[in-house]
Design a protein around this motif. Structure first.
Motif, short mmCIF file in Angstrom:
data_model
loop_
_atom_site.label_atom_id
_atom_site.label_comp_id
_atom_site.label_asym_id
_atom_site.label_seq_id
_atom_site.Cartn_x
_atom_site.Cartn_y
_atom_site.Cartn_z
N ASN A 16 -41.13 -41.48 -3.18
CA ASN A 16 -41.60 -40.15 -2.84
C ASN A 16 -40.75 -39.60 -1.68
N THR A 17 -40.03 -38.54 -1.93
CA THR A 17 -39.14 -37.95 -0.91
C THR A 17 -39.71 -36.66 -0.34
N ALA A 18 -40.97 -36.43 -0.47
CA ALA A 18 -41.57 -35.19 0.00
C ALA A 18 -41.51 -35.07 1.53
N SER A 19 -41.62 -36.17 2.26
CA SER A 19 -41.62 -36.10 3.72
C SER A 19 -40.23 -36.26 4.32
N LEU A 20 -39.20 -36.43 3.51
CA LEU A 20 -37.84 -36.63 4.02
C LEU A 20 -37.34 -35.43 4.83
N PRO A 21 -37.51 -34.18 4.42
CA PRO A 21 -37.05 -33.06 5.27
C PRO A 21 -37.75 -33.03 6.62
N ASP A 22 -39.03 -33.39 6.68
CA ASP A 22 -39.74 -33.44 7.96
C ASP A 22 -39.11 -34.45 8.90
N ILE A 23 -38.77 -35.61 8.37
CA ILE A 23 -38.17 -36.66 9.19
C ILE A 23 -36.79 -36.23 9.68
N VAL A 24 -36.00 -35.62 8.83
CA VAL A 24 -34.66 -35.17 9.21
C VAL A 24 -34.74 -34.12 10.32
N PHE A 25 -35.62 -33.15 10.20
CA PHE A 25 -35.74 -32.12 11.23
C PHE A 25 -36.30 -32.69 12.54
N MET A 26 -37.20 -33.66 12.43
CA MET A 26 -37.72 -34.29 13.64
C MET A 26 -36.60 -35.02 14.38
N LEU A 27 -35.73 -35.72 13.67
CA LEU A 27 -34.59 -36.38 14.30
C LEU A 27 -33.61 -35.37 14.87
N LEU A 28 -33.38 -34.29 14.16
CA LEU A 28 -32.48 -33.24 14.64
C LEU A 28 -32.97 -32.66 15.96
N PHE A 29 -34.25 -32.32 16.03
CA PHE A 29 -34.80 -31.78 17.26
C PHE A 29 -34.77 -32.80 18.38
N PHE A 30 -35.02 -34.05 18.07
CA PHE A 30 -34.97 -35.09 19.10
C PHE A 30 -33.59 -35.16 19.72
N PHE A 31 -32.54 -35.20 18.89
CA PHE A 31 -31.19 -35.31 19.44
C PHE A 31 -30.75 -34.02 20.14
N MET A 32 -31.25 -32.88 19.72
CA MET A 32 -30.94 -31.63 20.42
C MET A 32 -31.55 -31.62 21.81
N VAL A 33 -32.72 -32.20 21.97
CA VAL A 33 -33.41 -32.19 23.25
C VAL A 33 -32.79 -33.20 24.22
N VAL A 34 -32.44 -34.38 23.76
CA VAL A 34 -31.98 -35.43 24.68
C VAL A 34 -30.48 -35.42 24.92
N THR A 35 -29.72 -34.61 24.22
CA THR A 35 -28.28 -34.58 24.42
C THR A 35 -27.95 -33.78 25.68
N VAL A 36 -27.07 -34.34 26.50
CA VAL A 36 -26.61 -33.67 27.71
C VAL A 36 -25.19 -33.18 27.46
N LEU A 37 -24.98 -31.90 27.68
CA LEU A 37 -23.65 -31.34 27.49
C LEU A 37 -22.87 -31.43 28.79
N ARG A 38 -21.59 -31.67 28.69
CA ARG A 38 -20.75 -31.77 29.87
C ARG A 38 -20.53 -30.39 30.46
N ASP A 39 -20.66 -30.29 31.79
CA ASP A 39 -20.50 -29.01 32.46
C ASP A 39 -19.04 -28.64 32.67
N ASN A 40 -18.28 -29.56 33.19
CA ASN A 40 -16.89 -29.27 33.55
C ASN A 40 -15.93 -30.22 32.87
N ASN A 41 -14.74 -29.70 32.57
CA ASN A 41 -13.67 -30.52 32.08
C ASN A 41 -12.82 -30.89 33.28
N LEU A 42 -12.75 -32.16 33.64
CA LEU A 42 -12.09 -32.59 34.86
C LEU A 42 -10.58 -32.48 34.72
#
Length: 157
Positions: A16-42
Motif C-alpha cells: 500500500n503506497t497511499a501514505s508514501l507522499p506524506d512521508i516524502v513531504f514530511m522528510l522534505l520539510f524536516f530537511f528544509m528546517v534543519v539545513t543551515v545555509l552558509r552566510d559568506n564565501n570565505l
C-alpha cells in the motif's frame, strides 16, 4: 466441525503506497528546517589563533570582518598582502565605514544600536591592518569588538 480451506494463489498482496507522499513531504520539510545555509564565501585564508579561555556568544547581532591574505585562487588577482573581507567581497580600508554601515542596517532595528563586530583575523595578518580596522570602528562608534579564536593552548603550537 468447520472445514478449513487453503488459499489458492499464495501470492503476496501489493504494498500500500497511499501514505508514501506524506512521508516524502514530511522528510522534505524536516530537511528544509534543519539545513543551515552558509552566510559568506570565505575569500581570505583564515587560520585563527588559539586561545584557552573562550566564550560562546549569540550571532544575531554580530557583523563579521575577516582579515588575512587572499586564498590561493585569489592571489593572482589581489596579491599576497592582507585584505579585509566584509560579507562576500573584499573591502578597502577606506570603504570599511560604508560596508559596516550597510551591514548594520541589515540587522533588525532594535539590534542596530547594540551591534557587535566580530573580527576573524588570520594569525599571520599584520597588526597594522587590525589597527586600521579598529580605527574605522572607533569613528563609527562601534566599540563592542569580539576577537574570534579557535580552542586550544596558545603557548603550544
Amino acid at each position: 466441525m468447520s472445514k478449513f480451506r487453503k488459499k489458492k494463489g499464495g501470492e503476496i498482496p501489493a504494498v500500500n503506497t497511499a501514505s508514501l507522499p506524506d512521508i516524502v513531504f514530511m522528510l522534505l520539510f524536516f530537511f528544509m528546517v534543519v539545513t543551515v545555509l552558509r552566510d559568506n564565501n570565505l575569500l581570505v585564508q583564515n587560520t585563527l589563533p588559539k586561545a584557552d579561555q573562550l566564550e560562546k556568544l549569540k550571532k544575531d547581532r554580530s557583523v563579521y570582518i575577516y582579515a588575512g591574505k587572499p586564498s590561493a585562487r585569489y592571489q593572482d588577482k589581489y596579491g599576497t598582502e592582507g585584505k579585509i573581507q566584509i560579507g562576500d567581497k573584499f573591502t578597502d580600508i577606506s570603504n570599511v565605514k560604508f560596508a559596516l554601515t550597510e551591514a548594520r542596517e541589515r540587522l533588525r532595528p532594535e539590534l542596530q544600536d547594540k551591534v557587535m563586530v566580530a573580527l576573524k583575523v588570520d594569525e599571520d595578518t599584520k597588526t597594522g591592518l587590525v589597527t586600521d580596522i579598529k580605527q574605522q570602528l572607533r569613528d563609527l562608534n562601534m566599540l563592542k569588538i569580539i576577537y574570534i579564536t579557535s580552542p586550544g593552548n596558545p603557548i603550544e603550537q
